[in-house]
Design a protein around this motif. Structure first.
Motif, PDB file in Angstrom:
ATOM      1  N   SER A 167      -2.464  -3.836   7.259  1.00  0.00           N
ATOM      2  CA  SER A 167      -3.637  -4.694   7.011  1.00  0.00           C
ATOM      3  C   SER A 167      -4.975  -3.960   7.035  1.00  0.00           C
ATOM      4  O   SER A 167      -5.864  -4.315   6.270  1.00  0.00           O
ATOM      5  CB  SER A 167      -3.712  -5.823   8.044  1.00  0.00           C
ATOM      6  OG  SER A 167      -2.486  -6.449   8.164  1.00  0.00           O
ATOM      7  N   PRO A 168      -5.185  -2.954   7.901  1.00  0.00           N
ATOM      8  CA  PRO A 168      -6.496  -2.292   7.919  1.00  0.00           C
ATOM      9  C   PRO A 168      -6.774  -1.520   6.623  1.00  0.00           C
ATOM     10  O   PRO A 168      -5.858  -1.347   5.799  1.00  0.00           O
ATOM     11  CB  PRO A 168      -6.394  -1.322   9.103  1.00  0.00           C
ATOM     12  CG  PRO A 168      -5.199  -1.713   9.872  1.00  0.00           C
ATOM     13  CD  PRO A 168      -4.283  -2.399   8.924  1.00  0.00           C
ATOM     14  N   PRO A 169      -8.004  -1.018   6.466  1.00  0.00           N
ATOM     15  CA  PRO A 169      -8.323  -0.241   5.262  1.00  0.00           C
ATOM     16  C   PRO A 169      -7.415   0.998   5.137  1.00  0.00           C
ATOM     17  O   PRO A 169      -6.906   1.501   6.152  1.00  0.00           O
ATOM     18  CB  PRO A 169      -9.775   0.176   5.481  1.00  0.00           C
ATOM     19  CG  PRO A 169     -10.305  -0.772   6.490  1.00  0.00           C
ATOM     20  CD  PRO A 169      -9.158  -1.193   7.340  1.00  0.00           C
ATOM     21  N   PRO A 170      -7.241   1.501   3.899  1.00  0.00           N
ATOM     22  CA  PRO A 170      -6.290   2.596   3.646  1.00  0.00           C
ATOM     23  C   PRO A 170      -6.440   3.806   4.576  1.00  0.00           C
ATOM     24  O   PRO A 170      -5.438   4.326   5.076  1.00  0.00           O
ATOM     25  CB  PRO A 170      -6.578   2.989   2.198  1.00  0.00           C
ATOM     26  CG  PRO A 170      -7.092   1.737   1.570  1.00  0.00           C
ATOM     27  CD  PRO A 170      -7.838   1.004   2.644  1.00  0.00           C
ATOM     28  N   HIS A 226      -8.117  -0.836  -6.890  1.00  0.00           N
ATOM     29  CA  HIS A 226      -8.243  -2.277  -6.688  1.00  0.00           C
ATOM     30  C   HIS A 226      -9.655  -2.663  -7.103  1.00  0.00           C
ATOM     31  O   HIS A 226     -10.616  -1.978  -6.721  1.00  0.00           O
ATOM     32  CB  HIS A 226      -7.998  -2.637  -5.221  1.00  0.00           C
ATOM     33  CG  HIS A 226      -7.865  -4.111  -5.000  1.00  0.00           C
ATOM     34  ND1 HIS A 226      -8.949  -4.958  -4.948  1.00  0.00           N
ATOM     35  CD2 HIS A 226      -6.769  -4.892  -4.851  1.00  0.00           C
ATOM     36  CE1 HIS A 226      -8.522  -6.192  -4.764  1.00  0.00           C
ATOM     37  NE2 HIS A 226      -7.206  -6.188  -4.703  1.00  0.00           N
ATOM     38  N   VAL A 227      -9.798  -3.736  -7.876  1.00  0.00           N
ATOM     39  CA  VAL A 227     -11.122  -4.084  -8.409  1.00  0.00           C
ATOM     40  C   VAL A 227     -12.156  -4.287  -7.293  1.00  0.00           C
ATOM     41  O   VAL A 227     -13.336  -3.997  -7.471  1.00  0.00           O
ATOM     42  CB  VAL A 227     -11.075  -5.345  -9.310  1.00  0.00           C
ATOM     43  CG1 VAL A 227     -10.386  -5.051 -10.635  1.00  0.00           C
ATOM     44  CG2 VAL A 227     -10.405  -6.507  -8.619  1.00  0.00           C
ATOM     45  N   GLU A 228     -11.701  -4.729  -6.116  1.00  0.00           N
ATOM     46  CA  GLU A 228     -12.638  -4.994  -5.023  1.00  0.00           C
ATOM     47  C   GLU A 228     -12.492  -3.979  -3.889  1.00  0.00           C
ATOM     48  O   GLU A 228     -13.469  -3.436  -3.388  1.00  0.00           O
ATOM     49  CB  GLU A 228     -12.338  -6.413  -4.504  1.00  0.00           C
ATOM     50  CG  GLU A 228     -13.294  -6.946  -3.490  1.00  0.00           C
ATOM     51  CD  GLU A 228     -12.795  -8.294  -2.947  1.00  0.00           C
ATOM     52  OE1 GLU A 228     -13.215  -8.657  -1.849  1.00  0.00           O
ATOM     53  OE2 GLU A 228     -11.968  -8.959  -3.630  1.00  0.00           O
ATOM     54  N   PHE A 229     -11.243  -3.686  -3.478  1.00  0.00           N
ATOM     55  CA  PHE A 229     -11.019  -2.866  -2.280  1.00  0.00           C
ATOM     56  C   PHE A 229     -11.069  -1.361  -2.544  1.00  0.00           C
ATOM     57  O   PHE A 229     -11.279  -0.574  -1.639  1.00  0.00           O
ATOM     58  CB  PHE A 229      -9.668  -3.205  -1.633  1.00  0.00           C
ATOM     59  CG  PHE A 229      -9.470  -4.663  -1.343  1.00  0.00           C
ATOM     60  CD1 PHE A 229     -10.508  -5.423  -0.813  1.00  0.00           C
ATOM     61  CD2 PHE A 229      -8.245  -5.284  -1.589  1.00  0.00           C
ATOM     62  CE1 PHE A 229     -10.331  -6.773  -0.527  1.00  0.00           C
ATOM     63  CE2 PHE A 229      -8.065  -6.635  -1.315  1.00  0.00           C
ATOM     64  CZ  PHE A 229      -9.109  -7.387  -0.791  1.00  0.00           C
ATOM     65  N   ASP A 230     -10.837  -0.960  -3.778  1.00  0.00           N
ATOM     66  CA  ASP A 230     -10.817   0.478  -4.078  1.00  0.00           C
ATOM     67  C   ASP A 230     -11.151   0.691  -5.564  1.00  0.00           C
ATOM     68  O   ASP A 230     -10.320   1.136  -6.349  1.00  0.00           O
ATOM     69  CB  ASP A 230      -9.415   1.033  -3.751  1.00  0.00           C
ATOM     70  CG  ASP A 230      -9.336   2.529  -3.968  1.00  0.00           C
ATOM     71  OD1 ASP A 230     -10.392   3.195  -4.036  1.00  0.00           O
ATOM     72  OD2 ASP A 230      -8.195   3.048  -4.078  1.00  0.00           O
ATOM     73  N   PRO A 231     -12.409   0.309  -5.948  1.00  0.00           N
ATOM     74  CA  PRO A 231     -12.744   0.358  -7.380  1.00  0.00           C
ATOM     75  C   PRO A 231     -12.929   1.794  -7.872  1.00  0.00           C
ATOM     76  O   PRO A 231     -13.337   2.670  -7.098  1.00  0.00           O
ATOM     77  CB  PRO A 231     -14.074  -0.409  -7.447  1.00  0.00           C
ATOM     78  CG  PRO A 231     -14.649  -0.336  -6.077  1.00  0.00           C
ATOM     79  CD  PRO A 231     -13.530  -0.162  -5.110  1.00  0.00           C
ATOM     80  N   PRO A 232     -12.646   2.046  -9.150  1.00  0.00           N
ATOM     81  CA  PRO A 232     -12.926   3.368  -9.711  1.00  0.00           C
ATOM     82  C   PRO A 232     -14.438   3.541  -9.869  1.00  0.00           C
ATOM     83  O   PRO A 232     -15.184   2.557  -9.804  1.00  0.00           O
ATOM     84  CB  PRO A 232     -12.241   3.306 -11.077  1.00  0.00           C
ATOM     85  CG  PRO A 232     -12.258   1.855 -11.435  1.00  0.00           C
ATOM     86  CD  PRO A 232     -12.149   1.097 -10.145  1.00  0.00           C
ATOM     87  N   LYS A 233     -14.892   4.785 -10.101  1.00  0.00           N
ATOM     88  CA  LYS A 233     -16.339   5.023 -10.230  1.00  0.00           C
ATOM     89  C   LYS A 233     -16.890   4.275 -11.440  1.00  0.00           C
ATOM     90  O   LYS A 233     -17.957   3.691 -11.407  1.00  0.00           O
ATOM     91  CB  LYS A 233     -16.607   6.523 -10.349  1.00  0.00           C
ATOM     92  CG  LYS A 233     -16.302   7.258  -9.059  1.00  0.00           C
ATOM     93  CD  LYS A 233     -16.866   8.684  -9.071  1.00  0.00           C
ATOM     94  CE  LYS A 233     -16.477   9.435  -7.822  1.00  0.00           C
ATOM     95  NZ  LYS A 233     -15.124  10.020  -7.880  1.00  0.00           N
ATOM     96  N   GLY A 245       0.811  -1.223   0.000  1.00  0.00           N
ATOM     97  CA  GLY A 245       0.000   0.000   0.000  1.00  0.00           C
ATOM     98  C   GLY A 245       0.841   1.269   0.000  1.00  0.00           C
ATOM     99  O   GLY A 245       0.344   2.343   0.349  1.00  0.00           O
ATOM    100  N   LYS A 246       2.090   1.174  -0.425  1.00  0.00           N
ATOM    101  CA  LYS A 246       2.975   2.353  -0.411  1.00  0.00           C
ATOM    102  C   LYS A 246       2.450   3.456  -1.337  1.00  0.00           C
ATOM    103  O   LYS A 246       2.338   4.611  -0.948  1.00  0.00           O
ATOM    104  CB  LYS A 246       4.414   1.961  -0.819  1.00  0.00           C
ATOM    105  CG  LYS A 246       5.028   0.913   0.088  1.00  0.00           C
ATOM    106  CD  LYS A 246       6.458   0.587  -0.286  1.00  0.00           C
ATOM    107  CE  LYS A 246       6.609  -0.039  -1.663  1.00  0.00           C
ATOM    108  NZ  LYS A 246       5.980  -1.368  -1.806  1.00  0.00           N
ATOM    109  N   GLY A 247       2.132   3.079  -2.571  1.00  0.00           N
ATOM    110  CA  GLY A 247       1.652   4.077  -3.541  1.00  0.00           C
ATOM    111  C   GLY A 247       0.338   4.692  -3.083  1.00  0.00           C
ATOM    112  O   GLY A 247       0.111   5.896  -3.200  1.00  0.00           O
ATOM    113  N   THR A 248      -0.534   3.844  -2.531  1.00  0.00           N
ATOM    114  CA  THR A 248      -1.845   4.304  -2.040  1.00  0.00           C
ATOM    115  C   THR A 248      -1.659   5.351  -0.944  1.00  0.00           C
ATOM    116  O   THR A 248      -2.302   6.404  -0.953  1.00  0.00           O
ATOM    117  CB  THR A 248      -2.624   3.081  -1.486  1.00  0.00           C
ATOM    118  OG1 THR A 248      -2.769   2.130  -2.553  1.00  0.00           O
ATOM    119  CG2 THR A 248      -3.978   3.468  -0.958  1.00  0.00           C
ATOM    120  N   GLN A 249      -0.779   5.069  -0.009  1.00  0.00           N
ATOM    121  CA  GLN A 249      -0.547   6.002   1.096  1.00  0.00           C
ATOM    122  C   GLN A 249       0.231   7.225   0.623  1.00  0.00           C
ATOM    123  O   GLN A 249       0.028   8.331   1.132  1.00  0.00           O
ATOM    124  CB  GLN A 249       0.213   5.294   2.238  1.00  0.00           C
ATOM    125  CG  GLN A 249      -0.549   4.114   2.843  1.00  0.00           C
ATOM    126  CD  GLN A 249      -1.886   4.531   3.454  1.00  0.00           C
ATOM    127  OE1 GLN A 249      -2.045   5.656   3.935  1.00  0.00           O
ATOM    128  NE2 GLN A 249      -2.854   3.627   3.433  1.00  0.00           N
TER     129      GLN A 249
END
Ligand code: ADP
Ligand code: AMP
Length: 223
Positions: A200-203, A140-147, A15-19
Motif C-alpha cells: 500500500s505505501p508509495p513505491p 500511472h497517470v496520477e501516482f507515477d506520471p511520465p515527464k 506493484g510487481k512490475g514496478t518493484q
C-alpha cells in the motif's frame, strides 16, 4: 557460485512490475514476466500469441502447459544460470509443481517468494490509471506520471492502456487471483520460502523492505 532464484507474487496491480524494475537493476537479475512474454507473443502475432490473447482479454489464465513451457525454456538459458526473478509465474499449483521439478532437474532451488499485497479497492485505482510503454515500462497517470503525458521517459514510445485493464476484466482477474493463485501462499509458506510485503505505501517505501529482504537472502546464500 551464489544464485538468487526469486519469485514475485501478488494480485494484478499490486506493484510487481514496478518493484521488479528496481530489483533487477540493484541485484542484476534476469527478469521473466509471463504477462510480458505473452504480450510480446500477441504483438508478434505468433500462433501462441493469438491463442493466448483470447484468455488474456477475458481475464482468464492462459493454460498451464503454455506458460510452463515458456518459463522452463527461459530458466534453461545461460542468462538465467546465476539467478532470476520471476513475475506472474507461478499462478497455479500445477505451475508451482512444474517449476519445482524444473529447478530440481537443474540442481537448483528457490531462495524466496516475495508476496506484495494490496487491497482490491487500491488495485482497481492503480490498474485504471496504469499506462505502459511498448517495452513494458509501467506508469500511472496520477501516482507515477511520465515527464511528458503519454510518452515513455526511457524510450520515447507512446504509452497505452492494456486491453485487459478495463474495469470488468480487472474484476475478473482479481477473482481468478483469489481463486487460483492464493493457494500458493500456503504452498510457499509451508516450504518456508514466503516473505510478505505491504504494497500500500508509495513505491520507494515498498522497495526499501523488499531490498532489505533480498539482501538478506543473498547473504544467506553466500554463507
Ligand atoms: P503488477 O505488475 O503487480 O500488475 P504494476 O507494477 O504494473 O503492477 O502497478 C500497477 C499500477 O500501479 C501502475 O500504474 C503503477 O504505476 C502503480 N503503482 C505501482 N506501485 C504503486 C504504489 N506503491 N503506489 C501507488 N501506485 C503504484
Ligand atoms: P500480467 O501481466 O501478469 O497481469 O498477466 C496478464 C495476463 O497474462 C493474465 O491475466 C493471464 O491471462 C496471462 N498470464 C500471465 N501469466 C500467467 C500465468 N503464469 N499463467 C496463466 N496465465 C498467465
Amino acid at each position: 557460485m551464489s544464485q538468487l532464484n526469486l519469485i514475485l507474487m501478488g494480485p494484478p496491480g499490486a506493484g510487481k512490475g514496478t518493484q521488479a524494475e528496481r530489483l533487477t537493476e540493484d541485484f542484476g537479475l534476469p527478469y521473466y514476466a509471463t504477462g510480458d512474454l505473452l504480450r510480446a507473443a500477441v504483438r508478434e502475432g505468433t500462433e501462441l500469441g493469438r491463442e493466448a490473447k483470447k484468455y488474456m482479454d477475458a481475464g482468464d489464465l492462459v493454460p498451464d502447459e503454455v506458460v510452463i513451457g515458456m518459463i522452463v525454456e527461459a530458466l534453461g538459458t545461460d542468462e538465467a544460470e546465476d539467478g532470476f526473478l520471476l513475475d506472474g509465474f507461478p499462478r497455479t499449483v500445477p505451475q508451482a509443481d512444474a517449476l519445482g521439478r524444473a529447478l530440481e532437474q537443474l540442481g537448483r532451488r528457490l531462495n524466496g517468494v516475495l508476496l506484495i499485497e494490496a487491497p482490491d479497492e487500491e488495485i482497481e485505482r492503480r490498474i485504471s490509471g496504469r499506462r505502459v510503454s511498448e517495452n513494458g515500462r509501467v506508469y500511472h497517470v496520477e501516482f507515477d506520471p511520465p515527464k511528458t503525458e503519454g510518452v515513455c521517459d526511457v524510450d520515447g514510445s507512446a504509452l497505452i492502456q492494456r486491453d485487459d485493464d478495463k474495469p470488468e476484466t480487472v474484476r475478473k482477474r482479481l477473482a481468478v487471483y483469489h481463486e487460483q493463485t492464493t493457494p500458493l501462499i500456503a504452498y510457499y509458506e509451508d516450504l518456508g520460502l514466503l516473505h510478505s510485503f505491504d504494497g500500500s505505501p508509495p513505491p520507494a517505501q515498498v522497495y526499501e523492505h523488499l531490498r532489505a529482504t533480498v539482501s538478506t537472502l543473498r547473504r544467506e546464500d553466500e554463507a
